[in-house]
Design a protein around this motif. Structure first.
Motif, PDB file in Angstrom:
ATOM      1  N   TYR A 172      -8.946   6.520 -14.243  1.00  0.00           N
ATOM      2  CA  TYR A 172      -8.999   7.653 -13.317  1.00  0.00           C
ATOM      3  C   TYR A 172     -10.301   8.425 -13.491  1.00  0.00           C
ATOM      4  O   TYR A 172     -10.596   8.933 -14.568  1.00  0.00           O
ATOM      5  CB  TYR A 172      -7.824   8.612 -13.530  1.00  0.00           C
ATOM      6  N   SER A 205       1.430   5.427  -6.367  1.00  0.00           N
ATOM      7  CA  SER A 205       0.134   5.951  -5.952  1.00  0.00           C
ATOM      8  C   SER A 205      -0.916   4.850  -5.923  1.00  0.00           C
ATOM      9  O   SER A 205      -0.850   3.880  -6.683  1.00  0.00           O
ATOM     10  CB  SER A 205      -0.306   7.080  -6.890  1.00  0.00           C
ATOM     11  N   LYS A 206      -1.866   5.026  -5.024  1.00  0.00           N
ATOM     12  CA  LYS A 206      -2.971   4.063  -4.915  1.00  0.00           C
ATOM     13  C   LYS A 206      -3.754   4.003  -6.215  1.00  0.00           C
ATOM     14  O   LYS A 206      -4.197   2.930  -6.624  1.00  0.00           O
ATOM     15  CB  LYS A 206      -3.906   4.457  -3.763  1.00  0.00           C
ATOM     16  N   THR A 207      -3.922   5.151  -6.873  1.00  0.00           N
ATOM     17  CA  THR A 207      -4.706   5.165  -8.109  1.00  0.00           C
ATOM     18  C   THR A 207      -4.015   4.381  -9.221  1.00  0.00           C
ATOM     19  O   THR A 207      -4.682   3.730 -10.024  1.00  0.00           O
ATOM     20  CB  THR A 207      -4.987   6.608  -8.580  1.00  0.00           C
ATOM     21  N   GLN A 208      -2.680   4.425  -9.257  1.00  0.00           N
ATOM     22  CA  GLN A 208      -1.955   3.645 -10.271  1.00  0.00           C
ATOM     23  C   GLN A 208      -2.123   2.152 -10.021  1.00  0.00           C
ATOM     24  O   GLN A 208      -2.407   1.386 -10.940  1.00  0.00           O
ATOM     25  CB  GLN A 208      -0.465   3.973 -10.254  1.00  0.00           C
ATOM     26  N   GLU A 222       7.121   3.552  -2.933  1.00  0.00           N
ATOM     27  CA  GLU A 222       5.688   3.853  -2.955  1.00  0.00           C
ATOM     28  C   GLU A 222       5.231   4.268  -4.353  1.00  0.00           C
ATOM     29  O   GLU A 222       5.881   5.083  -4.999  1.00  0.00           O
ATOM     30  CB  GLU A 222       5.421   4.999  -1.966  1.00  0.00           C
TER      31      GLU A 222
END
Length: 181
Positions: free
Chosen positions: A53, A96-99, A94
């Motif tokens: 991140y 998160s995109k970051t995960q 769903e």
């Protein structure tokens, strides 16, 4: 983290790298004692994902070198790798995109040390990274393609270069057709 690039020609250089690995083990790989083995692997996978991140390219490059060294030393277990694939391939609800991106970034890094990490989960990689999720998140697709590049390009396990080129062309044409002109 940049100390991972210290030359290991001397005892001092090897000592710096070993100390760095020990520090990262303590910070990111030592799960609380009360956790089960499965929960410990989840804890470690989350820690590794969190390292991506907001990281710069230099930090990611150094992390990649560090994780390769740790993978070669057996610090990263197959259970942790499985948990990373679970995060990447999770579709029931769903995430998160970051995960998801973080998971494939770490998996791609680990695959430098062991390309079978990618080869064993090629279907997941293609379905997620080059499927609907990848076409809607081009960063995810990019990191998935980077992980694909980690494969040994020898024609083993039924994977041929022509097949991967075909996938790449198909992905490009789908992406172009969705891009507004």
């Amino acid at each position: 983290m940049h100390l991972v690039w210290t030359k290991s020609n001397s005892d001092e250089g090897k000592g710096v790298q070993n100390h760095l690995i020990d520090c990262y083990k303590g910070l990111f790989f030592d799960a609380p004692d009360h956790l089960s083995p499965s929960d410990s692997a989840t804890y470690i996978a989350r820690n590794l994902i969190s390292l991506t991140y907001g990281s710069t390219l230099a930090e990611l490059t150094s992390l990649e070198q560090l994780l390769c060294n740790m993978m070669r030393q057996g610090v990263v277990t197959s259970t942790v790798v499985s948990k990373l694939w679970q995060v990447y391939g999770f579709q029931k609800r769903e995430i998160s995109k970051t995960q998801r991106r973080g998971a494939i970034i770490i998996l791609g890094m680990l695959a430098l040390a062991d390309s079978d990490i990618v080869a064993r989960e090629l279907d997941t990689l293609l379905n997620i990274g080059l499927g609907p999720l990848g076409t809607s998140d081009l960063e995810l697709a990019r990191h998935s393609c980077i992980a694909l590049q980690r494969l040994n390009m020898k024609p083993k396990k039924g994977i041929s270069i022509a097949f991967l080129v075909l996938i790449q062309r198909n992905f490009r044409s789908e992406t172009r057709s969705k891009t507004p002109s």
